[in-house]
Design a protein around this motif. Structure first.
Motif, PDB file in Angstrom:
ATOM      1  N   GLY A 153       0.921  -1.117   0.044  1.00  0.00           N
ATOM      2  CA  GLY A 153      -0.211  -0.034  -0.043  1.00  0.00           C
ATOM      3  C   GLY A 153       0.952   1.199  -0.022  1.00  0.00           C
ATOM      4  N   LYS A 199      -3.588   3.099  -1.524  1.00  0.00           N
ATOM      5  CA  LYS A 199      -3.912   3.261  -3.011  1.00  0.00           C
ATOM      6  C   LYS A 199      -3.102   4.157  -3.708  1.00  0.00           C
ATOM      7  CE  LYS A 199      -7.925   6.244  -2.621  1.00  0.00           C
ATOM      8  NZ  LYS A 199      -9.235   6.400  -2.636  1.00  0.00           N
ATOM      9  N   ARG A 249      -6.092  -3.355  -6.087  1.00  0.00           N
ATOM     10  CA  ARG A 249      -5.245  -2.688  -5.065  1.00  0.00           C
ATOM     11  C   ARG A 249      -4.735  -1.496  -5.255  1.00  0.00           C
ATOM     12  NH1 ARG A 249      -1.171  -8.375  -4.453  1.00  0.00           N
ATOM     13  NH2 ARG A 249      -2.617  -9.225  -2.779  1.00  0.00           N
ATOM     14  N   ASP A 250      -4.640  -0.939  -6.653  1.00  0.00           N
ATOM     15  CA  ASP A 250      -4.338   0.285  -6.720  1.00  0.00           C
ATOM     16  C   ASP A 250      -5.409   1.469  -6.248  1.00  0.00           C
ATOM     17  OD1 ASP A 250      -2.072  -0.464  -8.053  1.00  0.00           O
ATOM     18  OD2 ASP A 250      -2.712  -0.274  -9.994  1.00  0.00           O
ATOM     19  N   LYS A 251      -6.645   0.846  -6.371  1.00  0.00           N
ATOM     20  CA  LYS A 251      -8.036   1.462  -5.936  1.00  0.00           C
ATOM     21  C   LYS A 251      -8.292   1.348  -4.597  1.00  0.00           C
ATOM     22  CE  LYS A 251      -9.920   0.701 -10.580  1.00  0.00           C
ATOM     23  NZ  LYS A 251     -10.971   0.328 -11.372  1.00  0.00           N
ATOM     24  N   GLY A 252      -7.283   0.684  -3.871  1.00  0.00           N
ATOM     25  CA  GLY A 252      -7.353   0.502  -2.383  1.00  0.00           C
ATOM     26  C   GLY A 252      -8.409  -0.518  -2.095  1.00  0.00           C
TER      27      GLY A 252
END
Length: 372
Positions: A153, A199, A249-252
């Motif tokens: 993260g 994110k 995961r990039d978007k949390g």
């Protein structure tokens, strides 16, 4: 002829102890000392020819005087492109939307000169190809940082690595509009990533090379031919799922495999039926139970629709199964991959029954036609 003295072991020890902090003489100085006999040491001699001496000296001279201005790099690159076209038998750096020349021997500074069309020497395809190669090199340099960011993260470290990479550019590249725009976008992204952990920041900047990298389809994803092995299909499917996992995961968020879970729902749109069946078979034990279940549900749904359309090809279900429907069903079975047949339980006996039914229908229709 010039001679270079070789130090004896005792003298080497003495020199290393007494002159550890002394700068080493240059090659030119050493050659000059040997020529004038000013060196205080004498031992076994190694003889250099004048040609060898001139070659070694020229190496230093070349390193010291090489012109790396954008104009010179552009001129050299122009000659390189022309030579490439002649040897490869092509006329453009881009063919079918893909880079058609090998830039591996070209420096980052040269690529920048081409991408920015220094001196106006390059076509749009050449500049586009160079820009594509620069992005590819950036992506490769950032690959490990992307993996770490997606698992921890910590996207600030990813943007910091991108900033460091950009700052390693030549003065010529730093003077380009592209570098300035990317540098500003990365600085904005770094600040945003530090402020929001967990994110990737949404800079909304088309010049952000990190965002471009994160939004790019995974490098391991390819379109496989029919001759691909089951293991290759499995590896490709794994890469496709991992790409979705990373983007979630990039978007949390997290990638989920049924509608009852909270997160980003898996998208099988780009998975063909063979890939789905291979996930279900899990030949290399790389897929989770959730992934297998979701793939099986998707494959079952597609198969039901395919068979329905085969049985009722143009009637939308308003008429009974016919000879045409049986033929369509056979074609559906024959078009299945071995992996699909294994998952769906389609065997030779299955296709033989459909074939027998088709032949019976055809025989009955021919018989009835003879009475008309």
């Amino acid at each position: 002829m010039t001679t270079i003295g070789a130090y004896s072991p005792s003298l080497l020890n003495s020199a290393s102890q007494g002159y550890a902090a002394t700068a080493q003489p240059s090659l030119a100085q050493t050659l000059n000392e040997q020529e004038t006999g000013s060196t205080p040491f004498s031992s076994t001699n190694v003889t250099l020819s004048d040609a060898a001496k001139n070659y070694l000296a020229s190496m230093q001279d070349t390193a010291a005087t090489t012109d790396t201005t954008p104009a010179t790099l552009a001129a050299n690159a122009r000659k390189w492109f022309d030579a490439q076209y002649k040897s490869l038998g092509i006329s453009s750096a881009m063919l079918d939307g893909q880079v058609a020349v090998d830039f591996s021997s070209q420096s980052r500074a040269t690529l920048s000169a081409v991408a920015s069309n220094a001196s106006g020497l390059f076509s749009s395809d050449e500049s586009k190809a160079a820009a594509s190669e620069m992005q590819a090199r950036f992506n490769n340099a950032m690959a490990s940082h992307v993996v770490i960011a997606r698992h921890t993260g910590d996207y600030a470290s990813l943007y910091q690595a991108a900033s460091d990479y950009l700052n390693q550019a030549s003065d010529g590249e730093k003077a380009t509009a592209t570098w300035k725009a990317q540098s500003l976008a990365v600085a904005t992204g770094l600040s945003a990533a530090k402020a929001g952990f967990g994110k990737a920041p949404d800079t909304g900047d088309a010049n952000d090379p990190v965002a471009a990298l994160l939004n790019t389809q995974g490098s391991g994803i390819t379109k496989l031919g029919s001759d691909a092995t089951t293991s290759q299909v499995a590896s490709n499917a794994r890469a496709m799922l991992d790409d979705q996992i990373g983007k979630a995961r990039d978007k949390g968020s997290a990638l989920v495999f049924n509608s009852l879970q909270s997160g980003q729902k898996v998208d099988f749109t780009n998975f063909d039926n063979r890939s789905l069946a291979t996930i279900v078979l899990n030949p290399d034990s790389t897929f989770s139970n959730d992934e297998i279940y979701a793939a099986k549900q998707e494959l079952n749904q597609r198969t039901r629709m395919s068979m329905y359309n085969a049985l009722f090809p143009a009637s939308n279900g308003k008429s009974d199964s016919s000879q045409t429907g049986a033929l369509g069903l056979m074609q559906t079975y024959n078009g299945m991959s071995a992996e699909e047949k294994s998952v769906l339980g389609v065997t030779d006996a299955t296709t033989n029954r459909v074939l027998a039914s088709y032949k019976t229908q055809q025989s009955v229709q021919n018989t009835l036609a003879s009475y008309l």
